[in-house]
Write a protein that holds these residues in place. Structure first.
Motif, short mmCIF file in Angstrom:
data_model
loop_
_atom_site.label_atom_id
_atom_site.label_comp_id
_atom_site.label_asym_id
_atom_site.label_seq_id
_atom_site.Cartn_x
_atom_site.Cartn_y
_atom_site.Cartn_z
N VAL A 311 86.54 49.28 33.21
CA VAL A 311 86.76 48.12 32.34
C VAL A 311 86.21 48.41 30.94
N PHE A 312 86.92 47.90 29.92
CA PHE A 312 86.55 48.20 28.54
C PHE A 312 86.93 47.03 27.64
N LEU A 313 86.01 46.60 26.81
CA LEU A 313 86.15 45.52 25.83
C LEU A 313 86.29 44.14 26.48
N ASN A 314 87.23 44.00 27.40
CA ASN A 314 87.43 42.72 28.07
C ASN A 314 87.89 42.99 29.50
N LYS A 315 87.14 42.45 30.48
CA LYS A 315 87.41 42.77 31.88
C LYS A 315 88.74 42.20 32.39
N THR A 316 89.20 41.14 31.80
CA THR A 316 90.42 40.49 32.30
C THR A 316 91.63 40.68 31.40
N LYS A 317 91.39 40.96 30.12
CA LYS A 317 92.49 41.02 29.17
C LYS A 317 93.18 42.38 29.14
N PHE A 318 92.39 43.47 29.37
CA PHE A 318 92.93 44.82 29.22
C PHE A 318 92.86 45.60 30.53
N PRO A 319 93.75 46.57 30.71
CA PRO A 319 93.67 47.44 31.89
C PRO A 319 92.49 48.39 31.75
N VAL A 320 92.10 49.02 32.86
CA VAL A 320 90.99 49.97 32.84
C VAL A 320 91.36 51.17 31.98
N CYS A 321 90.34 51.84 31.44
CA CYS A 321 90.55 52.95 30.52
C CYS A 321 89.45 53.98 30.72
N SER A 322 89.79 55.26 30.69
CA SER A 322 88.79 56.32 30.80
C SER A 322 88.07 56.46 29.46
N ILE A 323 86.76 56.23 29.46
CA ILE A 323 86.00 56.14 28.21
C ILE A 323 84.61 56.75 28.35
N ILE A 324 83.98 57.02 27.19
CA ILE A 324 82.55 57.26 27.13
C ILE A 324 81.86 55.92 27.36
N ARG A 325 80.77 55.93 28.12
CA ARG A 325 80.08 54.69 28.42
C ARG A 325 78.58 54.91 28.54
N PRO A 326 77.76 54.09 27.89
CA PRO A 326 78.09 52.94 27.07
C PRO A 326 78.40 53.33 25.62
N THR A 327 79.04 52.39 24.89
CA THR A 327 79.24 52.56 23.46
C THR A 327 78.92 51.26 22.70
N GLU A 328 78.30 50.32 23.36
CA GLU A 328 77.84 49.10 22.68
C GLU A 328 76.89 49.50 21.56
N THR A 329 77.14 48.97 20.38
CA THR A 329 76.36 49.40 19.22
C THR A 329 75.04 48.65 19.06
N LYS A 330 74.96 47.42 19.56
CA LYS A 330 73.74 46.63 19.39
C LYS A 330 72.59 47.25 20.16
N GLY A 331 71.50 47.59 19.45
CA GLY A 331 70.32 48.14 20.10
C GLY A 331 70.49 49.55 20.62
N ALA A 332 71.48 50.29 20.12
CA ALA A 332 71.77 51.63 20.66
C ALA A 332 70.62 52.60 20.44
N ALA A 333 70.06 52.60 19.24
CA ALA A 333 68.97 53.55 18.95
C ALA A 333 67.73 53.23 19.77
N MET A 334 67.36 51.96 19.82
CA MET A 334 66.18 51.58 20.60
C MET A 334 66.41 51.84 22.08
N GLY A 335 67.64 51.66 22.53
CA GLY A 335 67.96 51.98 23.92
C GLY A 335 67.74 53.44 24.24
N ALA A 336 68.08 54.31 23.28
CA ALA A 336 67.86 55.73 23.47
C ALA A 336 66.37 56.05 23.55
N VAL A 337 65.57 55.42 22.69
CA VAL A 337 64.12 55.64 22.71
C VAL A 337 63.53 55.19 24.05
N LYS A 338 63.97 54.03 24.53
CA LYS A 338 63.45 53.52 25.81
C LYS A 338 63.82 54.45 26.96
N ALA A 339 65.05 54.97 26.93
CA ALA A 339 65.49 55.86 28.01
C ALA A 339 64.69 57.16 28.02
#
Length: 374
Positions: A311-339
């Motif tokens: 699932v990508f962008l919207n679970k009900t509106k769009f078909p599944v897609c092969s993607i890099i995951r995650p790509t959410e931009t909010k808090g991405a850098a801090m998420g990397a530091v925490k990981a």
């Protein structure tokens, strides 16, 4: 109250040299030069991340990489550790070459990003003063200060199941189990700490002691953990940059991280099974699972190294897609530091180091592309 502090400036170097302590104490912003403040912040965080990668990959290269110096990227190689190299080659015969190439790539990324920042009159990043962590004492390791700790890792292997899921995506808040639970709990070393942990054994089917092989198996999964982080980080932060030139940098470096990740994803699946391995530090016996038993289980199958559509962008509106995951931009850098912190890479580092890394991450996450709200 400005978030900038003296601690932050300890790792930031001006384009013409070190920033003056008086300016740092006054809370002066780092210089962005001709770049936007946000673009400079993103590049500085990525420079710091790449410098950290050069440090950990150098440790792997010294002990297990192809022993070919290619200055200025990789220097000081002394022949490697024969037992560790043998154990790594049980995952794939080309492991030493791949380790060497991955190491060289990260050096090139760090050097390029800092050089680009300097060319724009922006402050660059230097973490040398934090190279205080101990080296392995095993044959092949240089006895120099390190930025990262590879000897007390808790390796998150949830990327394995995350990339196979057809119905879940971490961008929607979904979580995933560790594929290899044994290295996802407790603390484990991914490099031999001394020569007693790196032993050839002609009587073993693996040609090395079980402990040496367990360490190499841990490294194999840790390689992929590190590179899946970069695989997501670059597209996540690319959504926040303003300059087409900076966007080009992120879109050009990011796919190399993905190439690294898929390589290590493939090799990790070849880790030999092990039973009753005694860890001399924890005093516990551990098993490494037989991954061949996962055949037919799509969540764990070893030869599924390409991302399954999800699932990508919207679970009900769009078909599944092969993607890099995650790509959410909010808090991405801090998420990397925490990981990376949860991984154990920074065990033993100073409060000043954490203050710097966290502040660089906050700045990167605060960046906004013109006309873009996250």
């Amino acid at each position: 109250m400005a978030r900038r502090s003296f601690l932050k400036g300890m790792g930031v170097v001006g384009a013409a040299g070190a920033l003056a302590p008086a300016a740092l104490l006054a809370g002066q912003e780092e210089k962005s030069g001709s770049l936007s403040r946000g673009d400079a912040a993103i590049l500085r965080f990525l420079a710091a991340a790449e410098i950290l990668e050069t440090d950990l990959w150098s440790q792997y290269a010294e002990l297990g990489g192809d022993q070919t110096n290619e200055p200025p990227q990789i220097t000081g190689l002394t022949g490697g550790n024969p037992a560790y190299i043998k154990a790594l080659m049980n995952l794939d015969g080309d492991m030493p070459q791949y380790i060497h190439d991955n190491t060289e790539d990260e050096f090139s990324h760090a050097a390029f990003i800092n050089a680009f920042l300097k060319s724009k009159g922006a402050d660059t990043v230097n973490l040398d003063q934090f190279r205080t962590l101990p080296s392995s004492k095993a044959t092949g390791a240089q006895q120099i200060g390190r930025l990262t700790n590879l000897m007390e890792l808790t390796v998150d292997t949830s990327w394995w199941t995350r990339y196979r899921s057809r119905t879940q995506n971490p961008d929607f808040g979904d979580s995933f189990p560790n594929a290899i639970g044994v290295i996802g709990t407790g603390k484990h070393t991914a490099i031999p700490r001394n020569d007693s942990e790196a032993q050839l054994d002609a009587s073993s089917p693996n040609g090395v002691t079980d402990l040496t092989q367990f360490i190499a198996n841990t490294a194999g999964f840790h390689f992929a953990f590190i590179e899946q982080g970069g695989t997501s980080l670059y597209p996540s932060l690319a959504q926040r940059v303003s300059s087409p030139e900076v966007l080009r940098i992120l879109l050009s470096i990011g796919p190399t991280e993905t190439a690294h990740f898929q390589t290590w994803h493939d090799k990790a699946g070849n880790s030999p099974p092990l039973t009753g391995v005694l860890d001399p530090v924890s005093g516990k016996t551990v098993d490494f699972p037989d991954l061949s038993k996962f055949k037919g289980n799509e969540d764990l199958q070893t030869n599924l190294i390409m991302p399954e559509p999800t699932v990508f962008l919207n679970k009900t509106k769009f078909p599944v897609c092969s993607i890099i995951r995650p790509t959410e931009t909010k808090g991405a850098a801090m998420g990397a530091v925490k990981a990376l912190s949860a991984d154990g890479l920074f065990i033993g580092q100073s409060k000043e180091f954490f203050a710097l890394i966290v502040d660089l991450a906050e700045d990167a996450d605060d960046a906004r592309r013109e006309g873009f709200e996250a």
